[in-house]
Design a protein around this motif. Structure first.
Motif, PDB file in Angstrom:
ATOM      1  N   LEU A 107     -16.744  71.582 152.212  1.00  0.00           N
ATOM      2  CA  LEU A 107     -15.336  71.278 152.457  1.00  0.00           C
ATOM      3  C   LEU A 107     -14.804  72.029 153.673  1.00  0.00           C
ATOM      4  N   THR A 108     -15.212  73.310 153.821  1.00  0.00           N
ATOM      5  CA  THR A 108     -14.761  74.086 154.976  1.00  0.00           C
ATOM      6  C   THR A 108     -15.310  73.501 156.275  1.00  0.00           C
ATOM      7  N   ALA A 109     -16.625  73.233 156.303  1.00  0.00           N
ATOM      8  CA  ALA A 109     -17.245  72.695 157.522  1.00  0.00           C
ATOM      9  C   ALA A 109     -16.604  71.351 157.889  1.00  0.00           C
ATOM     10  N   GLN A 110     -16.436  70.497 156.882  1.00  0.00           N
ATOM     11  CA  GLN A 110     -15.859  69.174 157.155  1.00  0.00           C
ATOM     12  C   GLN A 110     -14.404  69.290 157.595  1.00  0.00           C
ATOM     13  N   ILE A 112     -13.014  71.777 159.226  1.00  0.00           N
ATOM     14  CA  ILE A 112     -12.958  72.256 160.617  1.00  0.00           C
ATOM     15  C   ILE A 112     -13.314  71.127 161.581  1.00  0.00           C
ATOM     16  N   ILE A 113     -14.322  70.335 161.225  1.00  0.00           N
ATOM     17  CA  ILE A 113     -14.709  69.206 162.087  1.00  0.00           C
ATOM     18  C   ILE A 113     -13.541  68.219 162.225  1.00  0.00           C
ATOM     19  N   ARG A 114     -12.908  67.873 161.094  1.00  0.00           N
ATOM     20  CA  ARG A 114     -11.785  66.926 161.118  1.00  0.00           C
ATOM     21  C   ARG A 114     -10.641  67.457 161.972  1.00  0.00           C
ATOM     22  N   GLN A 116     -10.839  69.582 164.480  1.00  0.00           N
ATOM     23  CA  GLN A 116     -11.191  69.530 165.904  1.00  0.00           C
ATOM     24  C   GLN A 116     -11.184  68.101 166.421  1.00  0.00           C
ATOM     25  N   GLU A 117     -11.679  67.182 165.602  1.00  0.00           N
ATOM     26  CA  GLU A 117     -11.731  65.803 166.051  1.00  0.00           C
ATOM     27  C   GLU A 117     -10.339  65.208 166.167  1.00  0.00           C
ATOM     28  N   THR A 123     -14.333  62.189 168.746  1.00  0.00           N
ATOM     29  CA  THR A 123     -15.616  62.814 168.988  1.00  0.00           C
ATOM     30  C   THR A 123     -16.572  62.235 167.968  1.00  0.00           C
ATOM     31  N   ASN A 124     -17.744  61.853 168.417  1.00  0.00           N
ATOM     32  CA  ASN A 124     -18.646  61.203 167.473  1.00  0.00           C
ATOM     33  C   ASN A 124     -19.364  62.193 166.569  1.00  0.00           C
ATOM     34  N   ALA A 125     -19.542  61.807 165.326  1.00  0.00           N
ATOM     35  CA  ALA A 125     -20.153  62.677 164.323  1.00  0.00           C
ATOM     36  C   ALA A 125     -21.613  62.977 164.641  1.00  0.00           C
TER      37      ALA A 125
ATOM     38  N   TYR B 104     -21.310  72.001 166.902  1.00  0.00           N
ATOM     39  CA  TYR B 104     -20.146  72.302 166.061  1.00  0.00           C
ATOM     40  C   TYR B 104     -20.161  73.767 165.642  1.00  0.00           C
ATOM     41  N   ALA B 107     -17.403  74.854 163.002  1.00  0.00           N
ATOM     42  CA  ALA B 107     -17.562  74.221 161.688  1.00  0.00           C
ATOM     43  C   ALA B 107     -18.775  74.783 160.953  1.00  0.00           C
ATOM     44  N   ILE B 108     -19.877  74.968 161.679  1.00  0.00           N
ATOM     45  CA  ILE B 108     -21.109  75.440 161.036  1.00  0.00           C
ATOM     46  C   ILE B 108     -20.951  76.892 160.579  1.00  0.00           C
ATOM     47  N   GLY B 110     -18.165  78.679 160.326  1.00  0.00           N
ATOM     48  CA  GLY B 110     -17.050  78.791 159.383  1.00  0.00           C
ATOM     49  C   GLY B 110     -17.441  78.316 157.992  1.00  0.00           C
ATOM     50  N   GLY B 111     -18.157  77.196 157.939  1.00  0.00           N
ATOM     51  CA  GLY B 111     -18.615  76.653 156.661  1.00  0.00           C
ATOM     52  C   GLY B 111     -19.560  77.612 155.952  1.00  0.00           C
ATOM     53  N   ALA B 114     -17.657  80.669 154.725  1.00  0.00           N
ATOM     54  CA  ALA B 114     -16.864  80.338 153.530  1.00  0.00           C
ATOM     55  C   ALA B 114     -17.762  80.234 152.305  1.00  0.00           C
ATOM     56  N   ILE B 188     -17.624  64.998 150.533  1.00  0.00           N
ATOM     57  CA  ILE B 188     -18.201  65.614 151.727  1.00  0.00           C
ATOM     58  C   ILE B 188     -19.157  64.585 152.330  1.00  0.00           C
ATOM     59  N   HIS B 190     -19.430  63.978 156.032  1.00  0.00           N
ATOM     60  CA  HIS B 190     -19.902  64.222 157.398  1.00  0.00           C
ATOM     61  C   HIS B 190     -21.304  64.809 157.349  1.00  0.00           C
ATOM     62  N   PRO B 191     -22.263  64.222 158.129  1.00  0.00           N
ATOM     63  CA  PRO B 191     -23.656  64.690 158.035  1.00  0.00           C
ATOM     64  C   PRO B 191     -23.825  66.188 158.322  1.00  0.00           C
ATOM     65  N   ALA B 193     -21.567  68.584 157.797  1.00  0.00           N
ATOM     66  CA  ALA B 193     -21.039  69.303 156.635  1.00  0.00           C
ATOM     67  C   ALA B 193     -21.990  69.209 155.444  1.00  0.00           C
TER      68      ALA B 193
END
Lengths: 126, 244
Positions: A107-110, A112-114, A116-117, A123-125, B104, B107-108, B110-111, B114, B188, B190-191, B193
């Motif tokens: 959830l944290t990683a996603q 942060i990505i959201r 930033q995007e 920005t492509n995943a 990323y 995100a990486i 930080g994730g 966490a 969840i 996003h690949p 994440a």
């Protein structure tokens, strides 16, 4: 196997010894193997040790790693008294924390990505 | 009688470990279930054999008993001695995956941070809830990281390394089995994440499952194993200072 592998073993042993030396010298609760890991990473990143100087023996060691834990795990039979009262708590804690960790990380990683995007428009995943 | 025989012959432990681990890998290849983790299967077979034959664990671990009361080192400990150099070599896959971090980084990292904090904190709170003592608590602190690092952390913090290893293997198997469901439940998708979540929570055994999600997930999961292990080494030493 060839002489090349012997020199790889020598490099890996040298870094392992360096890690244990740091564990001996520094008063921190950090295993020698971790100092060695960081030391090896620094040596690779700075180019002091080239990847192919350690790679084939290193990859082989990593690939057979689980077999190195057979001794300690089988040791559970000789230390049964020290943990027999906590088998259920250990099991419950292990299961719950695995779910909690996975959810918190993802959830944290996603998030942060959201975030930033959203800022940078598209920005492509991948 | 069997114990006396094993005590007088070199290479018993190395032989038994090698054969049973190879057998366990064959079993997993045949049935393809994550529950049949080779380390778990090999250990269960060996424990059963030692209990049935009444052969002393020390002979299995350290080898032939010499006249002066020491062991000749031809037991399972020979494999165990490779653990430090192998942990050092975990730097190699980490180095090869560092480029993924550049896409990323926030995100990486930080994730993973966490997840590491969530893991340590939930171990702390649940240990208090179950009334565990300090040794038992620090034994479980490194339960989500790769076995090599986790066992070393447990030793350094004064835990019970064998129990730590058991908890780590169990964590990996659980992560492997439930990751699909958990990721879906918490949306969840996003690949990146997904990969980070699997690697941080369930190390290499979980990463084997991440491979089935895709290439990005596998690489992210692999990267997370080492990063999460290093973060845990540092943070667990602070959590170990908490007494309750």
């Amino acid at each position: 196997m060839s002489l090349k592998h012997l020199s790889q073993i020598a490099w890996i042993a040298a870094v392992s010894f360096g890690g244990e030396l740091l564990n001996y010298l520094l008063p921190l609760p950090i295993p020698g193997s971790i100092y060695g890991l960081v030391l090896m990473l620094i040596l690779l990143m700075t180019g002091i040790v080239k990847l192919d100087r350690v790679k084939s023996v290193g990859d082989w060691l990593v690939s057979i790693m689980p077999v190195m834990f057979v001794g300690p795990v089988v040791g559970l039979i000789s230390s049964y008294d020290s943990y027999k009262d906590i088998i259920i708590p250990v099991f419950v804690i292990t299961v719950l924390t695995t779910v909690i960790t996975m959810a918190a990380t993802g959830l944290t990683a996603q998030g942060i990505i959201r975030l930033q995007e959203g800022k940078e428009d598209e920005t492509n995943a991948e | 009688m069997l114990n006396e025989m094993a005590a007088n012959i070199s290479f018993f432990g190395i032989f038994l470990t090698g054969v049973m681990y190879t057998l366990a890998i064959a079993i997993q290849k045949r049935f393809k279930s994550p529950l049949l983790n080779p380390l778990l299967v090999a250990c269960i077979i060996i424990i059963a054999l030692l209990l049935i034959t009444d052969i002393d664990y020390n002979i299995f671990l350290y080898g032939k008993l010499k006249a002066d009361g020491s062991y000749d080192g031809t037991g399972a400990v020979m494999f165990q001695n490779l653990l430090t150099p192998t942990t050092v070599c975990l730097a190699i896959p980490l180095y090869e995956k560092l480029r993924y971090l550049k896409k990323y980084p926030a995100a990486i990292l930080g994730g993973i941070l966490a997840g590491t904090v969530a893991c340590l904190t939930s171990v702390l709170l649940l240990s208090m809830l179950f009334g565990l003592d300090h040794t038992q608590y620090v034994t479980l602190l490194p339960k989500s990281i790769t076995t090599a690092i986790g066992m070393g952390v447990s030793e350094e913090l004064g835990g019970m390394p064998a129990v730590t290893v058991a908890s780590i293997v169990l964590t990996g198997i659980i992560g492997n089995v439930i990751s699909g469901g958990v990721l879906k439940l918490f949306h969840i998708s996003h690949p990146v994440a997904q990969g980070v979540a699997i690697g941080t929570s369930s190390h290499a055994i979980g990463t084997a499952r991440a491979r089935e999600f895709g290439e990005v997930q596998e690489a992210m999961s692999g990267l997370s194993i080492a990063v999460c292990g290093l973060m845990t080494v540092v943070l667990a030493s602070f959590y170990a200072m908490i007494h309750f």
